[in-house]
Design a protein around this motif. Sequence first.
Motif: not given
Length: 85
Positions: A75-80
């Motif tokens: 989920l963090y990667f999607e935001g990044a």
Amino acid sequence: MMPQLIQQYTHELTGDDGTIYQVRAYGEPRTDGTWEGWIEFHPLDSTQPILRTERETTQPDRTALEYWASGLEPLYFEGAFARAK
């Protein structure tokens, strides 16, 4: 100093155009001795550009940066990815 690969993840992301990207965390030491880290998205198609976020974190040393990178979730990667240029 040159940016250093901190961690490469097994998670991949797909861009709106269908390009598939490998996710990697990079970092480098700052002049004050702390380390900054960011996320890079490397396309499997080498004709596409590498995308990179601005600084995502500042940590007291490389070990702390490695710890930060080890805890990142998809989920963090999607935001990044949305922040990457």
